[in-house]
Design a protein around this motif. Structure first.
Motif, PDB file in Angstrom:
ATOM      1  N   GLY A  53       0.804  -1.211   0.000  1.00  0.00           N
ATOM      2  CA  GLY A  53       0.000   0.000   0.000  1.00  0.00           C
ATOM      3  C   GLY A  53       0.837   1.259   0.000  1.00  0.00           C
ATOM      4  N   GLY A  54       1.926   1.266   0.789  1.00  0.00           N
ATOM      5  CA  GLY A  54       2.783   2.445   0.864  1.00  0.00           C
ATOM      6  C   GLY A  54       3.476   2.744  -0.454  1.00  0.00           C
ATOM      7  N   ILE A  55       4.022   1.725  -1.078  1.00  0.00           N
ATOM      8  CA  ILE A  55       4.711   1.920  -2.355  1.00  0.00           C
ATOM      9  C   ILE A  55       3.736   2.356  -3.436  1.00  0.00           C
ATOM     10  N   ALA A  56       2.580   1.681  -3.506  1.00  0.00           N
ATOM     11  CA  ALA A  56       1.584   2.033  -4.517  1.00  0.00           C
ATOM     12  C   ALA A  56       1.062   3.449  -4.315  1.00  0.00           C
ATOM     13  N   TYR A  57       0.840   3.828  -3.066  1.00  0.00           N
ATOM     14  CA  TYR A  57       0.295   5.155  -2.772  1.00  0.00           C
ATOM     15  C   TYR A  57       1.238   6.247  -3.252  1.00  0.00           C
ATOM     16  N   LEU A  80      -5.729   5.791  -5.100  1.00  0.00           N
ATOM     17  CA  LEU A  80      -5.157   6.238  -3.826  1.00  0.00           C
ATOM     18  C   LEU A  80      -6.094   5.913  -2.673  1.00  0.00           C
ATOM     19  N   GLY A  81      -7.395   6.017  -2.938  1.00  0.00           N
ATOM     20  CA  GLY A  81      -8.368   5.656  -1.908  1.00  0.00           C
ATOM     21  C   GLY A  81      -8.316   4.192  -1.549  1.00  0.00           C
ATOM     22  N   VAL A  82      -7.979   3.333  -2.524  1.00  0.00           N
ATOM     23  CA  VAL A  82      -7.835   1.906  -2.247  1.00  0.00           C
ATOM     24  C   VAL A  82      -6.579   1.644  -1.426  1.00  0.00           C
ATOM     25  N   ALA A  83      -5.486   2.332  -1.767  1.00  0.00           N
ATOM     26  CA  ALA A  83      -4.202   2.079  -1.106  1.00  0.00           C
ATOM     27  C   ALA A  83      -4.103   2.739   0.267  1.00  0.00           C
ATOM     28  N   HIS A  84      -4.803   3.839   0.451  1.00  0.00           N
ATOM     29  CA  HIS A  84      -4.680   4.609   1.698  1.00  0.00           C
ATOM     30  C   HIS A  84      -4.930   3.787   2.960  1.00  0.00           C
ATOM     31  N   ASN A  89      -4.626   1.824   8.178  1.00  0.00           N
ATOM     32  CA  ASN A  89      -5.277   0.870   9.080  1.00  0.00           C
ATOM     33  C   ASN A  89      -4.363  -0.291   9.443  1.00  0.00           C
ATOM     34  N   SER A  90      -3.761  -0.914   8.421  1.00  0.00           N
ATOM     35  CA  SER A  90      -2.882  -2.054   8.698  1.00  0.00           C
ATOM     36  C   SER A  90      -1.668  -1.624   9.494  1.00  0.00           C
ATOM     37  N   GLY A  91      -1.125  -0.451   9.174  1.00  0.00           N
ATOM     38  CA  GLY A  91       0.022   0.046   9.933  1.00  0.00           C
ATOM     39  C   GLY A  91      -0.321   0.334  11.380  1.00  0.00           C
TER      40      GLY A  91
END
Length: 446
Positions: A53-57, A80-84, A89-91
């Motif tokens: 998610g971080g890399i894609a964002y 970006l809304g998908v990756a955010h 949340n996971s972090g």
């Protein structure tokens, strides 16, 4: 997303409308993808989703700088809304699960302090960099700085234990012990303890086809309502997240309604969040989670009702009440995030918090309608006025809606148990058994 408004002026004469469309694209994507993300967190853990998610964002945000038209920008913002949430949340769940109890409160509250600093910086940068592409690039390249830190991040040992990966959990614990210069019990003893205390969850992780995925998502959702105490936690937290996000983003999006200078309002809004994050820690450390959450929601409601009654000529008082409401709702929001991570058992924590954030996205979607379309704006010389005092027939309506909703969740939160000083529950059975014997203080905290 206010920083993209200058870009949309090239596509439409009503940047407010386009901003809201953009905002809905982002949060609709978060809501619709939430079941897939929850399953992914259970299947693959926390660390891989934070990395991907971080890399894609960051990459999508940087590439957005060179997109040629509005449609392409909206698609990028959808991605970006998908990756955010994968990062946020996971972090957050990963950080809470690896922290020791004495630091969990401080970590859970201060994790979002950079958000306030970023909001302040965004207001200043937006004032200085009026070209949206330059601004987009400037705020996006900063994310590259977090890539090296991914190398040092490990998977959550709690998740590894609950999913039956005891050997991998042992490796993470050994690495943590080495870093902290402490000694662990013998490996055999630790493995035996893990298998006895945290048996693998019975959730099915083998089926990966679409039909099984949808069925699994439905079962994962319904499991939050199958037992009495977990059902109460889920319902109240859903209501809390929905209203907290609605009020928080509603006040954040009200810069054009409440102030003549939206840049200054954004900076002040971020500035008010700094004491909200820093002062919340000693408060929850001393008084717990439930009481401060209830108090902040009630104070926010009172401040917004006062705001609705302030005459339009007192612009300074209007902004002051709005900022007080923003500060108190921010405190309540951050405590609620920490609170929910302690209430939901490890077995369903990712699902519980994931669906709570899904409810918050629904609240976020509602907020632009309340702040912009609930108010009937006046029109003078073909120029739309967004100021609180100019041409608005029901300018008090958003404040009343937000204030009443804040009071409702403040009263609803009273039904939840206090979690201060208590160990995190690992299974649903563990949660339901609390209230008996030594664990009675967890649930019956009165």
């Amino acid at each position: 997303m206010p920083f993209l408004t200058p870009a949309f002026s090239a596509f439409t004469r009503d940047p407010c409308t386009v901003s809201m469309i953009l905002y809905m694209y982002i949060h609709d994507s978060m809501t619709t993808m939430n079941p897939l993300r929850k399953c992914a967190r259970y299947w693959y853990g926390r660390r891989p989703l934070v990395l991907m998610g971080g890399i894609a964002y960051v990459l999508v945000a940087i590439l957005s700088t060179w997109l040629p038209n509005l449609s392409a920008v909206l698609v990028a913002r959808f991605l970006l809304g998908v990756a955010h949430p994968l990062v946020m949340n996971s972090g957050y769940i990963l950080a809470i699960e690896v922290s020791e109890p004495r630091l969990r409160t401080a970590l859970g509250i201060t994790l979002y302090l950079p958000w306030a600093l970023g909001e302040m910086a965004l207001g200043g940068l937006a004032y200085l960099l009026r070209n949206w592409r330059t601004l987009q690039l400037a705020i996006s390249v900063i994310g590259v700085a977090m890539f090296p830190f991914f190398w040092f991040m490990d998977e959550s040992p709690r998740w590894l234990m609950v999913t039956g990966k005891h050997e991998r959990a042992l490796e993470v614990l050994k690495k943590a012990a080495k870093w902290n210069k402490v000694s662990l019990p013998p490996e055999n003893e630790l493995l035996t303890l893990m298998k006895e205390e945290l048996p693998p969850s019975k959730s099915d992780t083998s089926a990966r086809d679409i039909k099984a995925l949808l069925k699994s998502s439905l079962n994962n959702f319904l499991i939050l309502f199958r037992t009495p105490k977990l059902r109460l936690i889920t319902i109240v937290m859903y209501l809390d997240y929905l209203v907290l996000a609605m009020v928080y983003f509603g006040l954040s999006l009200s810069g054009g309604n409440l102030s003549s200078d939206p840049f200054v309002y954004m900076v002040l809004s971020g500035l008010m969040e700094i004491p909200a994050y820093t002062l919340a820690f000693p408060v929850v450390y001393r008084f717990g989670r439930r009481g401060p959450t209830v108090l902040c929601c009630l104070l926010c409601g009172v401040a917004l009702f006062v705001l609705a009654a302030v005459p339009a000529d007192y612009s300074w008082l209007i902004v002051t009440m709005a900022l007080i409401g923003k500060m108190t709702i921010t405190v309540a929001y951050q405590i609620a995030i920490l609170y929910s991570s302690e209430l939901f058992p490890t077995e369903v924590r990712s699902r519980g918090i994931g669906t709570c954030f899904m409810m918050s996205r629904i609240g976020s979607i509602c907020s632009p309608f309340i702040t912009d379309f609930l108010v009937r704006h006046g029109n003078s010389n073909n120029k739309m006025y967004y100021h609180y005092a100019q041409g608005s027939l029901i300018s008090w309506a958003p404040s009343v809606v937000f204030g009443a909703a804040s009071l409702v969740i403040g009263l609803a939160t009273v039904a939840l148990p206090e979690t201060l000083g208590m160990a995190l529950p690992d299974t649903i059975a563990d949660l339901e058994e609390r209230g008996n014997g030594d664990a009675k203080r967890y649930w019956n905290s009165e």
